[in-house]
Design an enzyme around this catalytic site. Structure first.
Site, PDB file in Angstrom:
ATOM      1  N   LEU A 274      -0.760 -26.837  18.170  1.00 50.80           N
ATOM      2  CA  LEU A 274       0.231 -27.025  17.107  1.00 50.80           C
ATOM      3  C   LEU A 274       1.480 -27.668  17.714  1.00 50.80           C
ATOM      4  CD1 LEU A 274       0.931 -26.247  14.088  1.00 50.80           C
ATOM      5  CD2 LEU A 274       2.235 -24.369  15.088  1.00 50.80           C
TER       6      LEU A 274
ATOM      7  N   LYS B 187      -0.997 -26.491  10.420  1.00 50.00           N
ATOM      8  CA  LYS B 187      -0.686 -25.056  10.446  1.00 50.00           C
ATOM      9  C   LYS B 187      -1.427 -24.370   9.291  1.00 50.00           C
ATOM     10  CE  LYS B 187       3.203 -22.084  11.665  1.00 50.00           C
ATOM     11  NZ  LYS B 187       2.455 -21.306  12.642  1.00 50.00           N
TER      12      LYS B 187
ATOM     13  N   TYR C 200       0.865 -22.962   6.110  1.00 50.11           N
ATOM     14  CA  TYR C 200       2.017 -22.062   6.091  1.00 50.11           C
ATOM     15  C   TYR C 200       3.060 -22.476   7.113  1.00 50.11           C
ATOM     16  CZ  TYR C 200       0.670 -19.589  10.413  1.00 50.11           C
ATOM     17  OH  TYR C 200       0.397 -19.265  11.720  1.00 50.11           O
TER      18      TYR C 200
ATOM     19  N   GLU D 103      -2.977 -23.417  24.160  1.00 44.45           N
ATOM     20  CA  GLU D 103      -1.868 -22.677  23.549  1.00 44.45           C
ATOM     21  C   GLU D 103      -2.345 -21.258  23.282  1.00 44.45           C
ATOM     22  OE1 GLU D 103      -0.695 -24.030  19.646  1.00 44.45           O
ATOM     23  OE2 GLU D 103      -2.770 -24.259  18.983  1.00 44.45           O
TER      24      GLU D 103
HETATM   25  N1  PDD Z   1       3.223 -19.251  15.057  1.00 46.61           N
HETATM   26  N2  PDD Z   1       0.862 -22.368  18.276  1.00 46.61           N
HETATM   27  C1  PDD Z   1       0.351 -21.645  17.257  1.00 46.61           C
HETATM   28  C2  PDD Z   1      -1.134 -21.569  17.111  1.00 46.61           C
HETATM   29  C3  PDD Z   1       1.221 -20.990  16.363  1.00 46.61           C
HETATM   30  O1  PDD Z   1       0.726 -20.275  15.339  1.00 46.61           O
HETATM   31  C4  PDD Z   1       2.626 -21.082  16.562  1.00 46.61           C
HETATM   32  C5  PDD Z   1       3.605 -20.439  15.630  1.00 46.61           C
HETATM   33  C6  PDD Z   1       3.104 -21.830  17.647  1.00 46.61           C
HETATM   34  C7  PDD Z   1       4.576 -21.983  17.916  1.00 46.61           C
HETATM   35  O2  PDD Z   1       5.169 -22.851  16.978  1.00 46.61           O
HETATM   36  P1  PDD Z   1       6.703 -22.715  16.574  1.00 46.61           P
HETATM   37  O3  PDD Z   1       7.483 -22.829  17.807  1.00 46.61           O
HETATM   38  O4  PDD Z   1       6.917 -23.840  15.641  1.00 46.61           O
HETATM   39  O5  PDD Z   1       6.870 -21.353  15.920  1.00 46.61           O
HETATM   40  C8  PDD Z   1       2.189 -22.469  18.472  1.00 46.61           C
HETATM   41  C9  PDD Z   1       4.079 -18.571  14.089  1.00 46.61           C
HETATM   42  C10 PDD Z   1       5.355 -18.101  14.671  1.00 46.61           C
HETATM   43  C11 PDD Z   1       3.259 -17.466  13.454  1.00 46.61           C
HETATM   44  O6  PDD Z   1       2.142 -17.762  13.060  1.00 46.61           O
HETATM   45  O7  PDD Z   1       3.728 -16.339  13.332  1.00 46.61           O
END
Ligand code: PDD
Length: 289
Positions: free
Chosen positions: A204, A147, A33, A180
């Site tokens: 990620l 993801k 996703y 993270e």
């Molecule tokens: N989550 N790490 C994880 C495990 C994440 O699920 C996300 C993003 C990030 C940050 O990535 P980015 O800056 O590309 O949004 C880091 C999204 C926002 C979510 O699952 O809602």
């Protein structure tokens, strides 16, 4: 606003949007996703999200349902059907529908599902007082660079954070390094440098993380991608980064104050630079329109 969802080529009211019970997303969490933000009608870094979506699909051998430029057009269409001023668009691709077997007999057609929700701004309290986090040993799988829609560990992490009245759980590797959060990357300021875990299978490749590092470098701040500990001498600030929240200060971790318990200077500066960058994207779009 009556919400509209996109399911395999159809736009329909959210309450009527369904996916078959034999969809492999449901049976095996066999899918990936993206979450994309749209501010005042401008998508933030859509290309980078699409490229990461392609990376995730390739990593688990799912064919993209359509070329990326067409995916962008479909994302725009679902946004226009739910035109919140600030929105987040969830795009999910699963391997599709097949009789339940780890390896399906015939390759199903991938499912593409999209929903849109209003993007809540981080609360004033979070920005002025900072967020709080707890740390837990990482119980996730070893391909966090993908993801994946398999988010059970993240749900459990958030449950535990809430139980302890914190906002986020930060996962630790076996040596206690900060990896993270459940849906955020984690960055620190250590002796004036911006430090974050390097990109590998344990984190990620966050798009906001990448922007934060780029903005820091542009402003002459030293960036170091290396494993780091919460208890390092010289730790001054801590922050979370994500598409949905931008950059948010973290002032308490496991009940201990970071940098005196108030949002760090560089953290707030990075947040401002990030917001400026988004403003520039909006202006560019208006200019080209
Ligand atoms: N989550 N790490 C994880 C495990 C994440 O699920 C996300 C993003 C990030 C940050 O990535 P980015 O800056 O590309 O949004 C880091 C999204 C926002 C979510 O699952 O809602």
């Amino acid at each position: 606003m009556q919400l509209t969802a996109y399911v395999n080529g159809n736009m329909l009211p959210l309450q009527d949007a369904c996916i078959h019970i034999e969809d492999r997303g449901f049976q095996f969490a066999d899918g990936v996703y993206e979450v994309i933000a749209c501010i005042n009608g401008t998508f933030l870094d859509l290309d980078m999200h699409l490229q990461r979506l392609r990376y995730s699909c390739e990593a688990i051998a799912i064919d993209l349902p359509c070329p990326l430029h067409e995916m962008a057009a479909r994302i725009e269409a679902i946004y226009h059907a739910n035109p919140f001023e600030d929105a987040m668009i969830y795009v999910q691709i699963t391997r599709g529908r097949a009789a339940r077997a780890h390896l399906p007999n015939t390759m199903p057609t991938p499912s593409l599902i999209m929903t849109v929700r209003e993007l809540p701004a981080p609360s004033c309290e979070t920005l002025t007082q900072g967020a709080s986090a707890i740390t837990l040993d990482d119980i996730r799988w070893k391909r966090c660079d993908i993801k994946s829609i398999a988010l059970l560990a993240s749900v459990m992490g958030r449950q535990e954070a809430r139980r302890r009245q914190a906002d986020e759980t930060i996962w630790l590797d076996e040596q206690g390094h900060m990896l993270e959060g459940c849906s955020t990357n984690v960055l620190a300021v250590i002796d004036g440098s911006l430090v974050t875990h390097p990109l590998d299978h344990q984190v990620l490749g966050g798009i906001t993380r990448r922007l934060a590092l780029q903005l820091a470098r542009q402003h002459g701040i030293r960036v170091v991608e290396r494993p780091w500990h919460l208890h390092e001498a010289g730790l001054q600030e801590c922050m979370l980064s994500s598409t949905t929240q931008g950059i948010v200060p973290v002032c308490y971790i496991d009940g201990q104050a970071i940098g005196g318990g108030t949002p760090g200077k560089l953290t707030l500066q990075l947040r401002d630079w990030l917001l400026q960058h988004f403003d520039e994207l909006r202006q560019e779009k208006t200019h080209h329109a």
